[in-house]
Design a protein around this motif. Structure first.
Motif, PDB file in Angstrom:
ATOM      1  N   SER A  99       0.701  -1.273   0.119  1.00 15.35           N
ATOM      2  CA  SER A  99      -0.202   0.251   0.065  1.00 15.35           C
ATOM      3  C   SER A  99       1.212   1.157  -0.253  1.00 15.35           C
ATOM      4  N   ALA A 100       1.983   1.593  -1.072  1.00 11.23           N
ATOM      5  CA  ALA A 100       2.602   2.488  -1.094  1.00 11.23           C
ATOM      6  C   ALA A 100       3.443   2.270  -2.157  1.00 11.23           C
ATOM      7  N   ALA A 101       3.497   3.788  -2.665  1.00  8.95           N
ATOM      8  CA  ALA A 101       4.412   4.474  -4.390  1.00  8.95           C
ATOM      9  C   ALA A 101       5.931   4.402  -3.676  1.00  8.95           C
ATOM     10  N   TYR A 102       6.307   2.588  -5.955  1.00 12.98           N
ATOM     11  CA  TYR A 102       7.469   2.724  -5.524  1.00 12.98           C
ATOM     12  C   TYR A 102       8.292   3.316  -6.344  1.00 12.98           C
ATOM     13  N   CYS A 103       9.895   3.862  -6.825  1.00 10.56           N
ATOM     14  CA  CYS A 103      10.139   4.644  -7.578  1.00 10.56           C
ATOM     15  C   CYS A 103      11.410   3.240  -8.034  1.00 10.56           C
ATOM     16  N   ALA A 104      10.817   2.913  -9.211  1.00  8.62           N
ATOM     17  CA  ALA A 104      11.881   2.180  -9.989  1.00  8.62           C
ATOM     18  C   ALA A 104      13.180   3.218 -10.364  1.00  8.62           C
ATOM     19  N   CYS A 105      14.545   3.186 -10.263  1.00 12.05           N
ATOM     20  CA  CYS A 105      15.361   4.155 -10.438  1.00 12.05           C
ATOM     21  C   CYS A 105      16.428   3.936 -11.706  1.00 12.05           C
ATOM     22  N   ASP A 106      17.034   5.309 -11.872  1.00  8.41           N
ATOM     23  CA  ASP A 106      18.073   5.075 -13.440  1.00  8.41           C
ATOM     24  C   ASP A 106      19.182   4.752 -12.440  1.00  8.41           C
ATOM     25  N   ILE A 107      20.089   4.224 -13.816  1.00  7.50           N
ATOM     26  CA  ILE A 107      21.507   3.726 -12.872  1.00  7.50           C
ATOM     27  C   ILE A 107      22.227   5.428 -12.060  1.00  7.50           C
ATOM     28  N   GLY A 108      22.510   4.397 -10.716  1.00  2.00           N
ATOM     29  CA  GLY A 108      23.248   5.145  -9.781  1.00  2.00           C
ATOM     30  C   GLY A 108      21.996   6.739  -9.273  1.00  2.00           C
ATOM     31  N   TYR A 109      20.793   5.783  -9.134  1.00  5.38           N
ATOM     32  CA  TYR A 109      19.822   6.680  -7.810  1.00  5.38           C
ATOM     33  C   TYR A 109      19.569   4.874  -7.258  1.00  5.38           C
ATOM     34  N   ALA A 110      19.019   5.208  -5.913  1.00  2.00           N
ATOM     35  CA  ALA A 110      18.313   4.111  -5.336  1.00  2.00           C
ATOM     36  C   ALA A 110      17.023   4.244  -5.407  1.00  2.00           C
ATOM     37  N   SER A 111      15.738   3.704  -4.740  1.00  2.00           N
ATOM     38  CA  SER A 111      14.620   4.113  -4.186  1.00  2.00           C
ATOM     39  C   SER A 111      14.232   3.687  -2.831  1.00  2.00           C
ATOM     40  N   GLU A 112      13.766   5.282  -2.312  1.00  2.00           N
ATOM     41  CA  GLU A 112      14.516   6.211  -0.930  1.00  2.00           C
ATOM     42  C   GLU A 112      12.883   6.519  -0.579  1.00  2.00           C
ATOM     43  N   ASN A 113      11.832   6.178   0.606  1.00  2.00           N
ATOM     44  CA  ASN A 113      10.889   6.672   0.967  1.00  2.00           C
ATOM     45  C   ASN A 113      10.098   7.531  -0.450  1.00  2.00           C
ATOM     46  N   ALA A 114       9.798   6.775  -1.794  1.00  2.00           N
ATOM     47  CA  ALA A 114       9.088   7.556  -2.846  1.00  2.00           C
ATOM     48  C   ALA A 114       9.587   8.201  -3.559  1.00  2.00           C
ATOM     49  N   SER A 115      11.435   8.486  -3.506  1.00  2.00           N
ATOM     50  CA  SER A 115      11.468   9.042  -4.363  1.00  2.00           C
ATOM     51  C   SER A 115      13.193   8.442  -4.476  1.00  2.00           C
ATOM     52  N   CYS A 116      13.962   9.138  -5.332  1.00  2.00           N
ATOM     53  CA  CYS A 116      15.660   8.240  -5.804  1.00  2.00           C
ATOM     54  C   CYS A 116      16.092   9.420  -5.822  1.00  2.00           C
ATOM     55  N   VAL A 117      16.936   9.008  -4.876  1.00  2.00           N
ATOM     56  CA  VAL A 117      18.177   9.477  -4.394  1.00  2.00           C
ATOM     57  C   VAL A 117      19.454   8.642  -5.197  1.00  2.00           C
ATOM     58  N   GLU A 118      20.082   9.364  -5.404  1.00  2.00           N
ATOM     59  CA  GLU A 118      21.394   9.338  -5.526  1.00  2.00           C
ATOM     60  C   GLU A 118      22.444   9.317  -4.801  1.00  2.00           C
ATOM     61  N   VAL A 119      23.680   7.081  -5.530  1.00  2.00           N
ATOM     62  CA  VAL A 119      24.201   6.713  -4.646  1.00  2.00           C
ATOM     63  C   VAL A 119      25.253   6.809  -5.028  1.00  2.00           C
ATOM     64  N   ASP A 120      26.052   6.782  -3.372  1.00  2.00           N
ATOM     65  CA  ASP A 120      27.379   6.796  -4.153  1.00  2.00           C
ATOM     66  C   ASP A 120      28.670   5.567  -3.915  1.00  2.00           C
ATOM     67  N   ASP A 121      28.715   5.254  -5.271  1.00  2.00           N
ATOM     68  CA  ASP A 121      29.389   3.925  -5.829  1.00  2.00           C
ATOM     69  C   ASP A 121      30.343   3.478  -4.894  1.00  2.00           C
ATOM     70  N   CYS A 122      30.863   4.313  -5.009  1.00  2.00           N
ATOM     71  CA  CYS A 122      32.394   3.820  -4.286  1.00  2.00           C
ATOM     72  C   CYS A 122      32.824   3.699  -2.725  1.00  2.00           C
ATOM     73  N   GLN A 123      31.381   4.112  -2.145  1.00  2.00           N
ATOM     74  CA  GLN A 123      31.078   3.517  -0.322  1.00  2.00           C
ATOM     75  C   GLN A 123      31.590   2.671  -0.183  1.00  2.00           C
ATOM     76  N   SER A 124      31.241   1.340  -0.956  1.00  2.00           N
ATOM     77  CA  SER A 124      31.369  -0.100  -0.486  1.00  2.00           C
ATOM     78  C   SER A 124      33.302  -0.651  -1.535  1.00  2.00           C
ATOM     79  N   ASN A 125      34.275   0.945  -1.360  1.00  2.00           N
ATOM     80  CA  ASN A 125      35.169   0.795  -1.912  1.00  2.00           C
ATOM     81  C   ASN A 125      35.293  -0.554  -2.954  1.00  2.00           C
ATOM     82  N   PRO A 126      35.135  -0.401  -4.506  1.00  2.00           N
ATOM     83  CA  PRO A 126      34.847  -1.238  -5.143  1.00  2.00           C
ATOM     84  C   PRO A 126      36.821  -1.629  -5.464  1.00  2.00           C
ATOM     85  N   CYS A 127      37.439  -0.800  -5.351  1.00  2.00           N
ATOM     86  CA  CYS A 127      38.716  -0.281  -6.347  1.00  2.00           C
ATOM     87  C   CYS A 127      39.680  -1.729  -5.911  1.00  2.00           C
ATOM     88  N   GLU A 128      40.959  -2.712  -6.362  1.00  2.00           N
ATOM     89  CA  GLU A 128      41.302  -3.369  -5.720  1.00  2.00           C
ATOM     90  C   GLU A 128      42.497  -2.910  -5.497  1.00  2.00           C
TER      91      GLU A 128
END
Length: 499
Positions: free
Chosen positions: A168-197
């Motif tokens: 019983s809520a709205a859901y946002c299917a967000c573009d690449i680089g964004y994540a659904s949060e509280n019925a809005s698309c919030v930019e994601v920091d892709d470097c937060q998980s330190n993916p570079c080895e």
């Protein structure tokens, strides 16, 4: 709505005691037989009363039963119902809510009395029901419309909104680089998980991230290194040199990857010549390499057809299986090369042997044996000996027998007179006269008509004697018989035999 109110969705919401699309059906509270001990149930508006027999009382005639009554001893009431005896031989079950029938065995279908709105499907429970609502509706009876949950939601223009009626809520299917949060698309920091080895530097991009690699490393995550996996053998250490590598070998090894062991040639026990600090062995046959290791000639499986490979000092030897020959057991042996079949027989080579197809008259593995006609035909009777001469069979008879097959008993025929023109023969052990055409009778003295095959005088008896041999399994014989008796007419006789 007759006994209820009309909702905004134009559905009737009935008051207690009524049901149906128009609330025009009254609940029958007496349907569950609530009165015990034969009491009579009288329905009233949303209620009922019990008229009890004279020996019982109470709202449901539930007075305590006589202790001597035993009808409830067998526990006849199902689904937790309580048994109340009626006299000495009857009982009544008090059912738990949601069950009915004399033994409380029937589950009351509450969906018969309640309606789910807006296309909802009613699901019966125990003394309860629930409504399985269509998408977009909610409520105990699907009476409430949820509407479009995306009204006023734009997902920050970084995705598309969908109504999730499950939560019983709205859901946002967000573009690449964004994540659904509280019925809005919030930019994601892709470097937060330190993916570079390997200490690569991560940069957050609009559609993901990228890694800037240190010297000597490559790949989207800087996961590739000239020294990974480690190419250096025998405890050598790997050093990155730009995009290449170098192996720092221990004192006992050399080569690009420290793969060569440095040994004096006296370890090889062979003659050698010295070249710098490494002794190079001059290997004997069957050995190779800097240290003259033994050559395994069988490693490449040179032998065919299941043959066993044996390593020799200067090569290999194939121990062939039956039926094959050659250096590598590559050729099938032809057992017909020696022409083993005699007397015109045809040879066929098999896997480990040969087979001869013999000409007529010969037998044996090589067609050397003659076919014994006497063993096949065995024509001689009465102990006669069969003799084969030039493909012909004759019988040597015992004393007292004669004939082509020793079928004539000379003693039986000596006292049987067939005259001068007839001859005596045995038919099933009995002597008979074989008379020339036109004569019959004992001694072959009676002239007969040539129009008949057998002539009988009055009182003569035809015995079941066949005066000839018959080797076939089925035969039919037809002949004409003439009699001298006026009471017997001439006739044609057919005899048949099946074996």
């Amino acid at each position: 709505c007759m006994n209820g109110t009309c909702s905004d969705s134009f559905e009737c919401e009935c008051i207690d005691g009524f049901f149906g699309p128009l609330c025009d059906k009254e609940l029958d509270l007496c349907a569950s037989n609530p009165c015990f001990y034969g009491g009579t149930c009288i329905p009233s508006f949303n209620n009922y009363t019990c008229e009890c027999p004279s020996v019982y009382s109470g709202e449901q005639c539930e007075g305590e039963p006589n202790e001597s009554a035993t009808p409830c001893a067998a526990n006849p009431c199902d689904n937790g119902g309580t048994c109340h005896p009626i006299g000495a031989s009857s009982f009544q079950c008090e059912c738990l809510p949601g069950y009915t029938s004399a033994n409380c065995s029937v589950d009351i279908n509450e969906c018969d009395h309640y309606t789910c709105f807006n296309g909802g499907v009613c699901v019966d429970g125990i003394n309860s029901y629930s409504c399985d609502c269509l998408t977009g509706y909610t409520g105990a009876r699907c009476e409430t419309s949820q509407g479009d949950l995306c009204d006023g939601v734009n997902c920050n223009d970084k995705g598309d909104c969908f109504s999730n009626y499950i939560i019983s809520a709205a859901y946002c299917a967000c573009d690449i680089g964004y994540a659904s949060e509280n019925a809005s698309c919030v930019e994601v920091d892709d470097c937060q998980s330190n993916p570079c080895e390997n200490n690569g530097i991560c940069t957050d991009d609009a559609d993901g991230y990228s890694c800037a690699c240190l010297a000597g490393y490559s790949g989207s995550l800087c996961q590739h290194s000239a020294c990974s996996p480690d190419p250096c053998l025998n405890n050598g250490s790997c050093l990155v040199n730009g995009n290449e590598y170098e192996c720092n070998c221990t004192s006992d090894f050399d080569g690009t990857n420290c793969e060569l062991e440095i040994l004096p040639c006296d370890v090889c026990n062979y003659t050698y010549t010295k070249s710098g600090c490494i002794d190079l062995c001059e290997c004997k046959p069957g050995y190779t390499g800097n240290n003259c290791t033994e050559i395994d000639y069988c490693a490449f499986e040179p032998c065919y057809h299941g043959a066993e490979c044996l390593t020799l000092s200067d090569g290999y030897l194939c121990n062939c299986t039956d039926g094959y020959e050659g250096e590598n057991c590559e050729s099938a042996i032809s057992f017909c090369d020696s022409n083993p079949c005699e007397n015109g027989g045809t040879c066929y080579s098999l896997h480990d042997d040969y087979f001869c197809e013999c000409m007529s008259g010969f037998i044996g593995k090589n067609c050397t044996g003659g076919l014994q006609l006497c063993d096949l035909l065995n024509p001689c009777l009465n102990g006669g000996t069969c003799i084969t001469t030039d493909g012909e069979v004759t019988c040597a008879c015992l004393a007292g027998y004669s004939g082509e097959k020793c079928e004539i008993d000379d003693a039986a025929c000596q006292s049987f007179d067939c005259g001068t023109s007839g001859s005596c023969v045995l038919a099933q052990g009995m002597p008979v006269c074989d008379c020339p055409l036109g004569f019959s009778g004992k001694g072959c003295t009676k002239e007969t008509s040539k129009d008949f095959d057998i002539h009988l005088s009055e009182g003569a008896v035809i015995q079941s004697v066949v005066p000839f041999g018959a080797n076939c399994s089925t035969w039919t014989l037809g002949f004409w018989i003439q009699t001298s008796s006026s009471s017997i007419s001439d006739s044609f006789i057919i005899l048949s035999q099946l074996r």
